[in-house]
Design a protein around this motif. Structure first.
Motif, PDB file in Angstrom:
ATOM      1  N   PHE B  62      32.398  47.529  40.640  1.00 41.95           N
ATOM      2  CA  PHE B  62      33.285  46.431  40.369  1.00 41.95           C
ATOM      3  C   PHE B  62      32.455  45.221  39.736  1.00 41.95           C
ATOM      4  CE2 PHE B  62      31.526  46.121  44.851  1.00 41.95           C
ATOM      5  CZ  PHE B  62      30.685  45.251  44.861  1.00 41.95           C
ATOM      6  N   GLU B  63      33.160  44.635  38.836  1.00 40.45           N
ATOM      7  CA  GLU B  63      32.503  43.493  37.882  1.00 40.45           C
ATOM      8  C   GLU B  63      33.085  42.159  38.479  1.00 40.45           C
ATOM      9  OE1 GLU B  63      30.690  43.621  35.009  1.00 40.45           O
ATOM     10  OE2 GLU B  63      30.266  46.131  35.239  1.00 40.45           O
ATOM     11  N   LEU B  64      32.755  41.237  37.817  1.00 40.73           N
ATOM     12  CA  LEU B  64      33.047  39.968  37.853  1.00 40.73           C
ATOM     13  C   LEU B  64      34.344  40.106  37.300  1.00 40.73           C
ATOM     14  CD1 LEU B  64      30.155  37.403  37.221  1.00 40.73           C
ATOM     15  CD2 LEU B  64      30.811  38.167  39.447  1.00 40.73           C
ATOM     16  N   ARG B  65      35.444  39.282  38.105  1.00 44.50           N
ATOM     17  CA  ARG B  65      36.853  39.436  37.520  1.00 44.50           C
ATOM     18  C   ARG B  65      37.034  38.818  36.164  1.00 44.50           C
ATOM     19  NH1 ARG B  65      41.001  37.857  41.862  1.00 44.50           N
ATOM     20  NH2 ARG B  65      39.516  39.362  42.912  1.00 44.50           N
ATOM     21  N   LYS B  66      36.116  37.749  35.973  1.00 46.07           N
ATOM     22  CA  LYS B  66      35.997  37.284  34.597  1.00 46.07           C
ATOM     23  C   LYS B  66      35.875  38.017  33.464  1.00 46.07           C
ATOM     24  CE  LYS B  66      31.982  34.636  35.140  1.00 46.07           C
ATOM     25  NZ  LYS B  66      31.306  33.500  35.551  1.00 46.07           N
ATOM     26  N   VAL B  80      44.665  46.391  37.378  1.00 45.22           N
ATOM     27  CA  VAL B  80      43.541  46.191  37.868  1.00 45.22           C
ATOM     28  C   VAL B  80      43.265  46.069  39.324  1.00 45.22           C
ATOM     29  CG1 VAL B  80      41.181  44.739  37.826  1.00 45.22           C
ATOM     30  CG2 VAL B  80      42.528  45.568  35.827  1.00 45.22           C
ATOM     31  N   TYR B  81      42.447  46.677  39.990  1.00 48.06           N
ATOM     32  CA  TYR B  81      42.394  46.392  41.407  1.00 48.06           C
ATOM     33  C   TYR B  81      41.379  45.433  41.689  1.00 48.06           C
ATOM     34  CZ  TYR B  81      43.740  51.202  43.436  1.00 48.06           C
ATOM     35  OH  TYR B  81      44.569  52.047  43.761  1.00 48.06           O
ATOM     36  N   ASN B  82      41.767  44.192  42.375  1.00 49.05           N
ATOM     37  CA  ASN B  82      41.014  43.181  42.761  1.00 49.05           C
ATOM     38  C   ASN B  82      40.420  43.087  44.186  1.00 49.05           C
ATOM     39  OD1 ASN B  82      41.623  41.650  40.310  1.00 49.05           O
ATOM     40  ND2 ASN B  82      43.376  41.202  41.191  1.00 49.05           N
ATOM     41  N   LEU B  83      39.269  42.745  44.333  1.00 49.18           N
ATOM     42  CA  LEU B  83      38.707  42.803  45.676  1.00 49.18           C
ATOM     43  C   LEU B  83      39.172  41.676  46.279  1.00 49.18           C
ATOM     44  CD1 LEU B  83      34.878  43.950  45.232  1.00 49.18           C
ATOM     45  CD2 LEU B  83      37.071  45.133  45.932  1.00 49.18           C
ATOM     46  N   ASP B  84      39.042  41.281  47.723  1.00 48.62           N
ATOM     47  CA  ASP B  84      39.569  40.264  48.268  1.00 48.62           C
ATOM     48  C   ASP B  84      38.560  39.008  48.082  1.00 48.62           C
ATOM     49  OD1 ASP B  84      41.459  39.642  49.968  1.00 48.62           O
ATOM     50  OD2 ASP B  84      40.814  40.543  51.776  1.00 48.62           O
ATOM     51  N   GLN B  86      36.535  37.273  49.456  1.00 47.31           N
ATOM     52  CA  GLN B  86      35.890  37.017  50.790  1.00 47.31           C
ATOM     53  C   GLN B  86      34.769  36.158  50.638  1.00 47.31           C
ATOM     54  OE1 GLN B  86      35.696  41.577  51.040  1.00 47.31           O
ATOM     55  NE2 GLN B  86      36.007  41.322  53.030  1.00 47.31           N
ATOM     56  N   ASP B  87      35.069  34.786  50.259  1.00 48.72           N
ATOM     57  CA  ASP B  87      34.233  33.688  50.367  1.00 48.72           C
ATOM     58  C   ASP B  87      33.009  33.816  49.332  1.00 48.72           C
ATOM     59  OD1 ASP B  87      33.314  31.204  50.913  1.00 48.72           O
ATOM     60  OD2 ASP B  87      32.303  31.889  52.624  1.00 48.72           O
ATOM     61  N   GLU B  89      32.212  35.424  45.082  1.00 44.52           N
ATOM     62  CA  GLU B  89      32.547  35.668  43.480  1.00 44.52           C
ATOM     63  C   GLU B  89      33.961  36.404  43.746  1.00 44.52           C
ATOM     64  OE1 GLU B  89      28.013  36.482  41.612  1.00 44.52           O
ATOM     65  OE2 GLU B  89      29.179  37.866  42.774  1.00 44.52           O
ATOM     66  N   CYS B  91      35.622  39.643  42.523  1.00 38.75           N
ATOM     67  CA  CYS B  91      35.434  40.860  41.617  1.00 38.75           C
ATOM     68  C   CYS B  91      36.511  41.837  41.620  1.00 38.75           C
ATOM     69  CB  CYS B  91      34.452  41.516  42.491  1.00 38.75           C
ATOM     70  SG  CYS B  91      32.802  40.620  42.429  1.00 38.75           S
ATOM     71  N   MET B  93      37.511  46.041  40.588  1.00 41.65           N
ATOM     72  CA  MET B  93      37.105  47.301  40.205  1.00 41.65           C
ATOM     73  C   MET B  93      37.028  47.651  38.717  1.00 41.65           C
ATOM     74  SD  MET B  93      36.665  48.661  43.401  1.00 41.65           S
ATOM     75  CE  MET B  93      36.849  50.357  43.503  1.00 41.65           C
TER      76      MET B  93
END
Lengths: 542, 542
Positions: B62-66, B80-84, B86-87, B89, B91, B93
C-alpha cells in the motif's frame, strides 16, 4: 542536530518533495541491492524446504474480517489493518500466515500437508525501524500438519507409532541446513520439552496457574543471570524462596556443570538425586527419553552434533507449543568478529563463557553491541493451535480436536538484516546487484574506419544472441560506438561487478576471434567465436 | 438449477461453513498444484529478465493515498482499495506497479534503471472469475528507463545516438525467449509505430482529435473484418466515407496482400503509389526506416524471423505509447489443437487464414472457443508517462520532462491460466506438486525379525541425510515400519509423481546395497550405498 541541518541543506529544495514521496509509516522500498540479498536468503530457505519435500500455497493478502476477528487477542486485534468499507465485504489485511492457512485447510478439507510459505504480513504496530520492527514484513513458516482423527479424504496417511520425534528431528535438520548454507556464523539449536518443564514445575510445587508467567522469567536465563531471575520470581511472580530454589536447581543445572554434555544432563535428570514423587519422576523420564530419541534422530539425519544443545531453561512460546520446543540462536557472526571465526565453540564452551556478570544492564548492552541478533528461528510441536482455527465456521460448542503439527519459523527479516550487514562489511561480491555474467564490449572505432561502427554493434548483438541462447546472462551497450573505458567502468562498478568482459575489435574479428577479459584479474585471452559459449560455460560453472 | 441442487446436497452440512471460509470477492487461494505452475511461469520470466541484465525492486503493497490520487483517471480511482482511517496516514492498496515505481524513482533520484517486477496489484473491479478477471492479480513489468536530460548522479549513462531501436529490439527478444521457453504454442509478435499511424491519419485527413477513438476501432482489425470496422468508423466515430476508405487502404494493406512479407509491406509504404503531401511522406518514410532498423536488430538478436510481424493496424495503448508499439498474440495453443502442433504457420499463412467471416458475433464466438486467449504481452516506447509521475511532489506548473522508457508487460495471469490448461490436458509430469526427487522406502519387517525395525528406520534416515547433503530432494516415511505398497502408492500418487524410489531391505543392506527403482518404468537396479549419490545425481541431471 547539526548533522540534521547539514542533511536538510543538502536535500535543499528536494526536502519537501522527498517527504511527499515517502512510503507509509513502517513500510519501506527495497532497491536492487537489498532485493539481491533477499532473493539469496529466500532461495536458500525455499530450496531447503523443497529438499525436504514441502510444497507451498498462497492466500490473498486480505481476508474477510470475520475470519481474522478474535484470533489474535485484544492486543493483536488492535494492530490489524482494516480495509475501508467501500460498499462491499468487510476485509482486513492478514496479520500472520497461520490464520489464513488454517482457513485454507478448513475450506479445502485438507488433513495432511507439509507446506512452507514465505509472504508479507501486516501489523499496525509502533514501528522501530532501527530495530527492524516494521508494519509490513515477511514471515516464513514451515508446517507439517496431520490429523490423526479423520481420514475422510484420499490423502495418504503415512503416520504411525514410528513417527514420534521424526518430524521434530527433520525440523532441526532443516534449521541446521538453512543456517549452515546462509554462512552467517556459528549458531546453536536449543531444545527443550514442555513435558519436562511441567514436571519440574510440579517437582517444585509451583501451581500450574503460574506456568506461563514463571516460564517467561525462566526463559530469560540465556541473557540474565540466575540471581536476577530468582529475584524476579520471588518479588514479581509470587514464588516463595523454596519454590524458586527448587526450580533453579533444574534449570541452572547446565550452567553449574559447564563441562557436562547433553548426555550427562540427560543422566542427571534420570538419576536418583531428585527428590520427587514417583509420578513426577515418570514424567521426567518420559520427557528425557523423548529428548534422547530426538537427539538420536537428529544425529541420524546428519545434524551437526555440537550445535544441538539440550537447554532445560528454554521456555518460549508455551502459549501454543505442546511438546518439543526449539530455538536457533546466532552465537558468533562470521563477519563481525573475524578473529573468532576459526574457533568453533561447542555448547560446553559456550556454557563456560556465558553470564560472567549478574547485571541486566551489561548483558543488554552486550547484546546491543553484537547487533541485537539473538533468535533467528524457532518452532516445536503444537497440536492444539490449528484445531482451534479449524473451528472457524464450525458450530461453536464443539470440542476442539487436536491436529498434530510440527513446525519451524525463520525470523526472515532478521536473517535479511544480518545478511545485509555481512555483505556490507565483507563488501562481498557473492551478492551483486547486476545479474549479468558477461558484458560484451567493443573498441571504439576512430577516424577513417567510420564504416566499421555499425559492424561492431552488429557483432556485439550477434554475440549476445549466442550467449543468451546458451542461458548466459549477457549485456551490451546500447550505443553504436561506445568508449572502451566507459564499458570497463560499467563492469567494474561496485554494484554491478560483472565478472567477464568480451572485447570485440576489428583485428580479432578478422580472425573470427574476440578477447575474453577477467574483470577481477584483468587477464585477457583470445578466443575463437565458435568456442565462446563452451569456454564461458566452463568459466561460469559454480 | 438441478446441478446446483445436487451440489448443495453434496456439500450438505458443510455448505454454511464452506461459505464462511471463502476468500474475499475477486480473490482466490492457490494450492500446491497451482503454485507449482505459477512458480514455473514466474521462474522462466524472471530468468529471462536476468539473462538480459535486469534487476528487481520491491515497494510496499500500500502507498500513501495522495501518491495514487489522480493517477488513474476517474474510472480507475473508483477501483482503488482504500485502507481504513485507523488514526494515522491515509493509505491505499497499489493499483498497478507503475505509479509506485515512479514514486520510487523520484524518491531515490534514479535516472537509469533496467528493472523488472512481478507482484500483485489490487482493483475493486467487478470480478469475472471465469474470464480470469480478479481483484487481486499479478502484474509483470519490465522497464528500461533512462533520462537524457539530467545527469546529476553517478549512474553510468551508456546511451547515445546508437541506441535508437536497440532497447525495443531487446524487448522483442525477451518476449520471443519467454514465450518460446513457456512452450504454450505458436505466437506472433505484432509491431507498429505510432509515427506511422499519425502519418496515415494525416494522409487520410482525419483530425488529430479523433486519433485515439479511431485508433481503438482500427485496432479491432485483428478480430473484426474491415467492413465492420468501416461501418463503426462512419456511424460511430464521425469519419466520412473518403476518410474511412483512405485509412482502410493503409491499415488493410497486409490483408489485401496475404503473400507479402514484412519487406514488401515496407516497400509499399515507401513507394510512389501514395498520394500524400511531401511532409507526410517524410514521416512515413522515417517511421518505416525505424521499423526496418528494429527488424534488423531483432534479427541480429536472434529473434525467430517468422514471428516478428509488421502490423499497420496495431493501434493499442496510444494513451501512453509514443513510438514503437508491440503485442504478442497466441496463435495456436500447443495442447488445444494437437493436430496442428507440427505446423508452424508463418505470418503470411496467418494473414490468409484470418477473417473469413464479416460477422462480429462469430469471431467473438471463435475467440471464446479457443479459450479467449489473445494478447499475452504488450509494450513499446513511452517517453511521457514516467515524467508525468515523476512530477509527484514537484512544483505544479513545471514542464513535464520526457523520460525515455521502453518496456514490456506480460499478461502473467493469462499465462498462468494457459499453462494450467496445458498441464491439465497433457496430464503433464513436467509440473509436479511434490518437489521430491527420491523417496526412500523400506521393506516391512515381519514376524521374527522385530529387532530389525528400528534398524530399517535408521538406515532410511542416514540415506536421506546423504541425499540432502548432495542437494537431492528426498523424503522418507515417518513410520518406523511402513508397508512397501503404501510407500509405492505415495510415489505414484498423481500429484506427487516422485520419479525415483530407493528400497532399503535387510538382504541388500548386508551387502551395503540398496535397490533403486524407476517409478515410471518400474525397472530396478542394485546400487552400492557408496555410489548412491553419484548414480542419483547422474539420473537427475536435466
Amino acid at each position: 542536530m547539526k548533522k540534521l541541518e547539514e542533511k536538510m541543506a543538502e536535500l535543499g529544495d528536494n526536502f519537501k518533495s522527498k517527504h511527499e514521496l515517502k512510503t507509509p509509516k513502517g513500510t519501506q522500498d527495497f532497491g536492487p541491492e537489498q532485493m539481491a540479498i533477499r532473493e539469496k536468503v529466500i532461495s536458500i530457505i525455499t530450496e531447503t524446504f523443497k529438499r525436504h519435500g514441502a510444497v507451498t500455497i498462497d492466500t490473498p493478502v486480505f481476508e474477510l474480517r470475520k475470519v481474522l476477528m478474535g484470533k489474535y487477542g485484544e492486543e493483536g486485534s488492535k494492530l490489524v489493518y482494516n480495509l475501508d468499507d467501500q460498499d462491499g465485504e468487510l476485509c482486513s489485511m492478514r496479520y500472520d500466515l497461520t490464520v489464513p492457512f488454517a482457513r485454507y485447510l478448513a475450506a479445502n478439507k485438507i488433513e495432511r500437508i507439509k507446506r512452507y510459505q514465505i509472504a508479507k504480513v501486516y501489523r499496525r504496530d509502533q514501528p522501530v525501524m532501527t530495530k527492524g520492527r516494521f508494519r509490513e514484513f515477511f514471515q516464513c513458516v514451515s508446517l507439517e500438519i496431520k490429523s490423526k482423527f479423520k481420514k475422510r479424504f484420499k490423502d495418504f496417511d503415512i503416520a504411525g507409532p514410528g513417527e514420534l520425534m521424526m518430524q521434530e528431528a527433520e525440523c532441526l535438520k532443516i534449521a541446521d541446513e538453512v543456517l549452515s548454507k546462509l554462512e552467517l556464523g556459528e549458531f546453536e539449536i536449543r531444545i527443550n520439552h514442555r513435558l519436562l518443564l511441567e514436571a519440574i514445575f510440579e517437582a517444585s510445587s509451583i501451581p500450574s496457574t503460574l506456568f506461563k508467567t514463571v516460564s517467561s522469567s525462566i526463559d530469560k536465563l540465556d541473557k540474565v543471570a540466575w540471581i536476577d531471575v530468582r529475584e524476579e520470581l520471588i518479588k514479581e511472580k509470587g514464588l516463595n524462596e523454596q519454590m524458586a530454589d527448587s526450580i533453579g536447581k533444574f534449570v541452572c543445572i547446565g550452567d553449574e556443570h559447564p563441562d557436562w554434555n547433553n548426555s550427562s544432563l540427560f543422566d542427571w535428570f534420570c538419576g536418583d538425586n531428585l527428590t520427587t514423587s514417583e509420578e513426577v519422576r515418570k514424567s521426567i523420564i518420559k520427557a528425557i527419553e523423548e529428548l534422547k530419541l530426538l537427539f538420536n534422530y537428529a544425529n541420524l539425519f546428519g545434524c551437526t552434533e555440537s550445535r544441538i544443545v539440550f537447554s532445560p531453561s528454554l521456555a518460549r512460546g508455551l502459549d501454543y507449543y505442546t511438546g518439543i520446543i526449539y530455538e536457533v540462536v546466532m552465537k558468533d557472526l562470521s563477519f563481525n568478529t573475524p578473529q573468532k571465526s576459526n574457533e568453533s565453540p561447542t555448547n560446553i564452551e559456550d556454557r563456560k563463557q556465558k553470564k560472567k556478570s549478574s547485571k541486566k544492564e551489561e548483558t543488554e548492552e552486550k547484546e546491543e553491541s553484537s547487533g541485537n541478533i539473538g533468535s533467528v528461528a524457532a518452532g516445536g510441536r503444537y497440536d492444539k493451535l490449528v484445531g482451534m482455527f479449524l473451528n472457524i465456521g464450525e458450530k461453536s460448542g464443539k470440542k476442539i480436536r487436536d491436529v498434530p503439527c510440527v513446525g519451524i519459523s525463520f525470523g526472515i527479516e532478521r536473517l535479511f538484516a544480518i545478511m545485509e550487514m555481512k555483505m556490507k562489511i565483507e563488501k562481498s561480491s557473492a551478492v551483486r546487484t547486476s545479474p549479468t555474467q558477461v558484458y560484451v564490449a567493443s573498441i571504439k572505432s576512430v577516424g577513417n574506419n567510420e564504416k566499421m561502427k555499425p559492424n561492431m554493434l552488429h557483432e556485439r548483438m550477434k554475440i549476445c544472441s549466442k550467449l543468451w541462447a546458451a542461458g548466459i546472462r549477457a549485456e551490451t551497450s546500447y550505443k553504436a560506438n561506445p568508449k572502451l573505458l566507459e564499458q570497463f567502468q560499467f563492469c567494474e562498478n561496485e554494484s554491478a561487478q560483472i565478472p567477464w568482459l568480451l572485447i570485440v575489435a576489428e583485428d580479432e574479428l578478422a580472425q573470427d576471434s574476440v578477447k575474453l577479459r577477467c574483470v577481477a584479474t584483468r587477464e585477457e585471452k583470445l578466443i575463437n567465436i565458435d568456442d565462446l559459449v563452451s569456454v564461458l560455460l566452463e568459466k561460469l560453472k559454480v
